[in-house]
Design a protein around this motif. Structure first.
Motif, short mmCIF file in Angstrom:
data_model
loop_
_atom_site.label_atom_id
_atom_site.label_comp_id
_atom_site.label_asym_id
_atom_site.label_seq_id
_atom_site.Cartn_x
_atom_site.Cartn_y
_atom_site.Cartn_z
N ARG A 1 7.33 101.01 -72.23
CA ARG A 1 7.53 99.82 -71.40
C ARG A 1 6.77 98.62 -71.97
NH1 ARG A 1 5.69 102.02 -66.34
NH2 ARG A 1 6.71 104.00 -66.59
N ALA A 2 5.57 98.85 -72.48
CA ALA A 2 4.78 97.75 -73.02
C ALA A 2 5.39 97.18 -74.30
CB ALA A 2 3.35 98.24 -73.29
N PHE A 3 6.03 98.03 -75.09
CA PHE A 3 6.69 97.60 -76.32
C PHE A 3 8.15 97.22 -76.07
CE2 PHE A 3 3.43 99.39 -79.22
CZ PHE A 3 3.52 98.49 -80.27
N GLN B 1 -9.89 103.56 -77.51
CA GLN B 1 -8.63 103.67 -78.25
C GLN B 1 -7.48 103.06 -77.47
OE1 GLN B 1 -8.83 107.93 -78.73
NE2 GLN B 1 -9.36 107.75 -80.90
N LYS B 2 -7.49 103.20 -76.15
CA LYS B 2 -6.44 102.58 -75.33
C LYS B 2 -6.52 101.06 -75.42
CE LYS B 2 -5.99 106.33 -72.01
NZ LYS B 2 -6.24 106.77 -70.63
N ARG B 3 -7.75 100.52 -75.39
CA ARG B 3 -7.91 99.07 -75.55
C ARG B 3 -7.38 98.61 -76.90
NH1 ARG B 3 -12.70 100.01 -72.62
NH2 ARG B 3 -13.94 100.24 -74.52
N ALA B 4 -7.67 99.38 -77.94
CA ALA B 4 -7.19 99.03 -79.29
C ALA B 4 -5.66 99.10 -79.34
CB ALA B 4 -7.80 99.96 -80.32
N LEU B 5 -5.08 100.09 -78.66
CA LEU B 5 -3.62 100.22 -78.63
C LEU B 5 -2.99 99.03 -77.93
CD1 LEU B 5 -0.97 101.79 -79.04
CD2 LEU B 5 -1.50 103.04 -76.92
N TRP B 6 -3.54 98.65 -76.76
CA TRP B 6 -2.97 97.51 -76.03
C TRP B 6 -3.14 96.22 -76.83
CZ3 TRP B 6 0.03 100.22 -73.58
CH2 TRP B 6 -0.32 101.24 -72.73
N LEU C 1 -3.19 96.01 -80.12
CA LEU C 1 -2.18 96.08 -81.18
C LEU C 1 -0.81 95.72 -80.65
CD1 LEU C 1 -1.34 97.05 -84.10
CD2 LEU C 1 -0.89 99.25 -83.02
N MET C 2 -0.46 96.21 -79.46
CA MET C 2 0.84 95.91 -78.88
C MET C 2 0.97 94.42 -78.59
SD MET C 2 1.96 98.97 -76.38
CE MET C 2 0.44 99.65 -75.79
N SER C 3 -0.07 93.81 -78.02
CA SER C 3 0.03 92.39 -77.71
C SER C 3 0.11 91.55 -78.98
CB SER C 3 -1.13 91.94 -76.82
OG SER C 3 -2.34 92.10 -77.49
N GLU C 4 -0.63 91.93 -80.02
CA GLU C 4 -0.52 91.22 -81.31
C GLU C 4 0.89 91.31 -81.86
OE1 GLU C 4 -3.23 92.47 -84.35
OE2 GLU C 4 -4.95 92.28 -83.01
N HIS C 5 1.45 92.52 -81.81
CA HIS C 5 2.79 92.72 -82.37
C HIS C 5 3.84 91.95 -81.56
CE1 HIS C 5 5.84 94.71 -84.73
NE2 HIS C 5 6.51 94.93 -83.61
N LEU C 6 3.71 91.98 -80.24
CA LEU C 6 4.70 91.27 -79.41
C LEU C 6 4.56 89.76 -79.54
CD1 LEU C 6 4.62 93.58 -76.27
CD2 LEU C 6 6.41 93.43 -78.01
N ASP C 7 3.35 89.28 -79.83
CA ASP C 7 3.15 87.84 -80.01
C ASP C 7 3.87 87.32 -81.25
OD1 ASP C 7 1.67 87.66 -77.72
OD2 ASP C 7 -0.28 87.65 -78.74
#
Length: 94
Positions: free
Chosen positions: A45-47, A79-84, A86-92
């Motif tokens: 959902r986040a991606f 690790q969850k913070r790092a994952l989120w 990474l997702m926000s960087e990628h979606l940006d």
């Protein structure tokens, strides 16, 4: 040979000496991870606009070529913070 026949003929089961045994297969960098349904659904959902085809074991949290690399199937809070992140960087960048 079937164990029934081995016992009739008096044949012992032999095992290779530990020195000659193949090393136990370690998980490679491309081995798939099985995540709990909740975490997998949250990640998908986040991606949302991006499709994740495969989730694999990796030493770091990374995303490339529709493949998400995670260090383990259970993640620590860091690790969850790092994952989120990474997702926000990628979606940006979309």
């Amino acid at each position: 040979m079937h164990s029934r026949y081995a016992s009739v003929f008096g044949i012992e089961k032999l095992e290779l000496n530990q020195h000659f045994r193949p090393a136990p297969s370690e998980q490679s960098a491309n081995s798939s991870l099985i995540l709990c349904d909740t975490l997998k659904d949250d990640i998908e959902r986040a991606f949302a606009p991006v499709t994740i085809n495969k989730i694999v074991k990796s030493s770091t949290i990374e995303f490339s070529e529709q493949q998400l690399g995670l260090p383990d199937s259970t993640l620590s809070s860091a690790q969850k913070r790092a994952l989120w992140a990474l997702m926000s960087e990628h979606l940006d960048t979309l």
